[in-house]
Design an enzyme around this catalytic site. Structure first.
Site, PDB file in Angstrom:
ATOM      1  N   LYS A  63       0.857  -1.197   0.000  1.00 39.86           N
ATOM      2  CA  LYS A  63       0.000   0.000   0.000  1.00 39.86           C
ATOM      3  C   LYS A  63       0.879   1.227   0.000  1.00 39.86           C
ATOM      4  O   LYS A  63       2.025   1.177   0.469  1.00 39.86           O
ATOM      5  CB  LYS A  63      -0.878   0.019   1.253  1.00 39.86           C
ATOM      6  CG  LYS A  63      -2.103   0.899   1.127  1.00 39.86           C
ATOM      7  CD  LYS A  63      -3.244   0.110   0.523  1.00 39.86           C
ATOM      8  CE  LYS A  63      -4.514   0.923   0.445  1.00 39.86           C
ATOM      9  NZ  LYS A  63      -5.670   0.036   0.201  1.00 39.86           N
TER      10      LYS A  63
HETATM   11  N1  GLU Z   1      -7.467   0.134  -3.030  1.00 41.95           N
HETATM   12  C1  GLU Z   1      -8.236  -1.049  -3.281  1.00 41.95           C
HETATM   13  C2  GLU Z   1      -8.272  -1.936  -2.052  1.00 41.95           C
HETATM   14  O1  GLU Z   1      -8.130  -1.454  -0.953  1.00 41.95           O
HETATM   15  C3  GLU Z   1      -7.797  -1.778  -4.542  1.00 41.95           C
HETATM   16  C4  GLU Z   1      -6.357  -2.185  -4.583  1.00 41.95           C
HETATM   17  C5  GLU Z   1      -5.923  -2.732  -5.944  1.00 41.95           C
HETATM   18  O2  GLU Z   1      -6.721  -2.779  -6.871  1.00 41.95           O
HETATM   19  O3  GLU Z   1      -4.746  -3.108  -6.035  1.00 41.95           O
HETATM   20  O4  GLU Z   1      -8.542  -3.110  -2.129  1.00 41.95           O
END
Ligand code: GLU
Length: 424
Positions: free
Chosen positions: A115
């Protein structure tokens, strides 16, 4: 809480990393021999903090703090969004990256968890400043991301345009066009059909199945939604199409209610531009009153730590669908379980987004693109298979869906860890 003793973070029981650690502690009894590896899950593999300096439009220089955390890559490259928010911290990004590890394993995608975030309020930046922040951040984290290393995507306050700038910046730095370095891109730049609505759709698909198992008819079911962005508003639309009534909505501008059901056709465009507070088709209530509104289903789709013990005590919902990441603190989880409120946890409920991100990445690599029906069918199938497996695990051990999801996911992650072995 048995926190790994990391010098760079001091979690508390309700903070995001503290919440995550307690969720890991709860799964240990179900891991058998694999529990020997559990410490792996309690520390990120790698955490990068970067300075993001840009020249503002007025000629001054501003610095922002940026992060990219790769929590675990045992099962594949890191995967997870990038969040632009003034309150983002390293601790929060660590927890969000760890939830991505669990989420990708829960739906069995060949990824680890990562992240990123920038401590910035994007609403205070001009379009050009936003582009400069995005490009400089991408360049700074460019030393650890890549189509086979770690693949960012949208999250809170980031979108397809920001992904296009990230893809372009990375591509310019490596001297090619690397569409597979980020997902959630615009359609004509290697994006996938169905990606924008995928997270909300996953919330709907898992929620519909949970409601069926509870004997809760969606026709006429009353739903309260906190957070009316890409996740909450899409889920609300799909539930309304299935006959449910959206009786309360809260966003950063305020809370509105209408026991007869809010008219989404007029609410949605307003929510996108100004926020829900100015909506004429409902009554404005105090933000705290959102939590005891008469409803059957509660969808927290905003930020972490929103469902506190006190709010869990007063909710009238029978079913909680976690559109957000980490919305429920551990004490609230216990209260909801005692009160017989079923929680479909974030790590399965909102996994639709990363699942279609995976489809996007696969399509980019093969340079062959699928139609929307195919994407939605595959998404529904993956979500339903994962949910059914988790439900069986929950029934077998008589544990919550959250602990069951962690059990299924952590077994996959730690098995991979064990099979790969320790290097050197
Ligand atoms: N931000 C989204 C999540 O928390 C998607 C992450 C992604 O598609 O890699 O799952």
């Amino acid at each position: 809480m048995s926190a790994a003793d990391l010098s760079y973070v001091q979690p508390t029981p309700n903070s995001p990393w503290g919440t995550y650690l307690s969720q890991v502690d709860r799964v240990v009894p179900y891991l058998g021999e694999l529990s020997r590896w559990v410490e792996t899950l309690k520390r990120p593999k790698r955490a990068l903090i970067v300075d993001v300096p840009i020249e503002m439009d007025d000629g001054t220089i501003a610095h922002f703090e940026g992060y990219r955390v790769q929590h675990n890559m045992s099962r594949g490259p890191g995967k997870g969004g990038v969040r632009f928010h003034p309150d983002v911290t390293l601790e929060e990004v660590m927890a969000l990256s760890a939830w991505m590890t669990v989420k990708t394993a829960a739906v069995n995608l060949p990824y680890g968890g990562a992240k990123g975030g920038i401590r910035v309020d994007p609403k205070k930046l001009t379009h050009k400043e936003l582009e400069r922040v995005t490009r400089r951040y991408t360049s700074e984290i460019g030393i650890i991301i890549g189509p086979q290393q770690d693949i960012p995507a949208p999250d809170v306050n980031t979108n397809a345009q920001i992904m296009a700038w990230m893809m372009d910046t990375y591509s310019m730095n490596v001297g090619g066009t690397a569409t597979g370095v980020v997902t959630g891109k615009p359609l004509h730049l290697g994006g996938s059909l169905g990606r924008v609505k995928a997270t909300g759709r996953g919330v709907f698909v898992t929620g519909r199945e949970a409601a069926r198992r509870l004997g809760l008819d969606l026709r006429g079911a009353r739903i309260a939604v906190q957070g009316f962005g890409n996740v909450g508003s899409v889920a609300a639309e799909l539930f309304a199409e299935a006959g449910a009534k959206i009786v309360a909505v809260q966003d950063h501008t305020g809370t509105i209610v209408n026991a007869g059901g809010l008219d989404l056709k007029t609410l949605l465009p307003l929510a996108r531009t100004e926020g829900v507070a100015g909506f004429k088709g409902g009554d404005v209530i105090a933000n705290e009153s959102f939590w005891d509104v008469a409803c059957d289903i509660l969808i927290p789709a905003a930020l972490e730590g929103q469902v506190t013990a006190e709010r869990a005590q007063k909710t009238q919902a029978r079913l909680v669908l976690e559109g957000a990441n980490g919305p429920t603190v551990p004490a609230a989880d216990d209260i909801l379980a005692e009160r017989g409120v079923l929680v479909v946890p974030d790590v399965i409920c909102n996994a639709g987004g990363v699942t279609v991100s995976y489809f996007e990445w696969v399509q980019d690599f093969s340079s062959f693109f699928w139609d929307e029906d195919e994407i939605n069918q595959r998404l529904d199938r993956i979500m339903m298979n994962a949910l059914n497996q988790i439900w069986d695990t929950a029934d077998r051990h008589r544990i919550t869906l959250r602990t069951a999801t962690f059990a299924v996911a952590c077994e996959r992650i730690l098995m991979a860890r064990q099979e790969r072995g320790l290097y050197p």
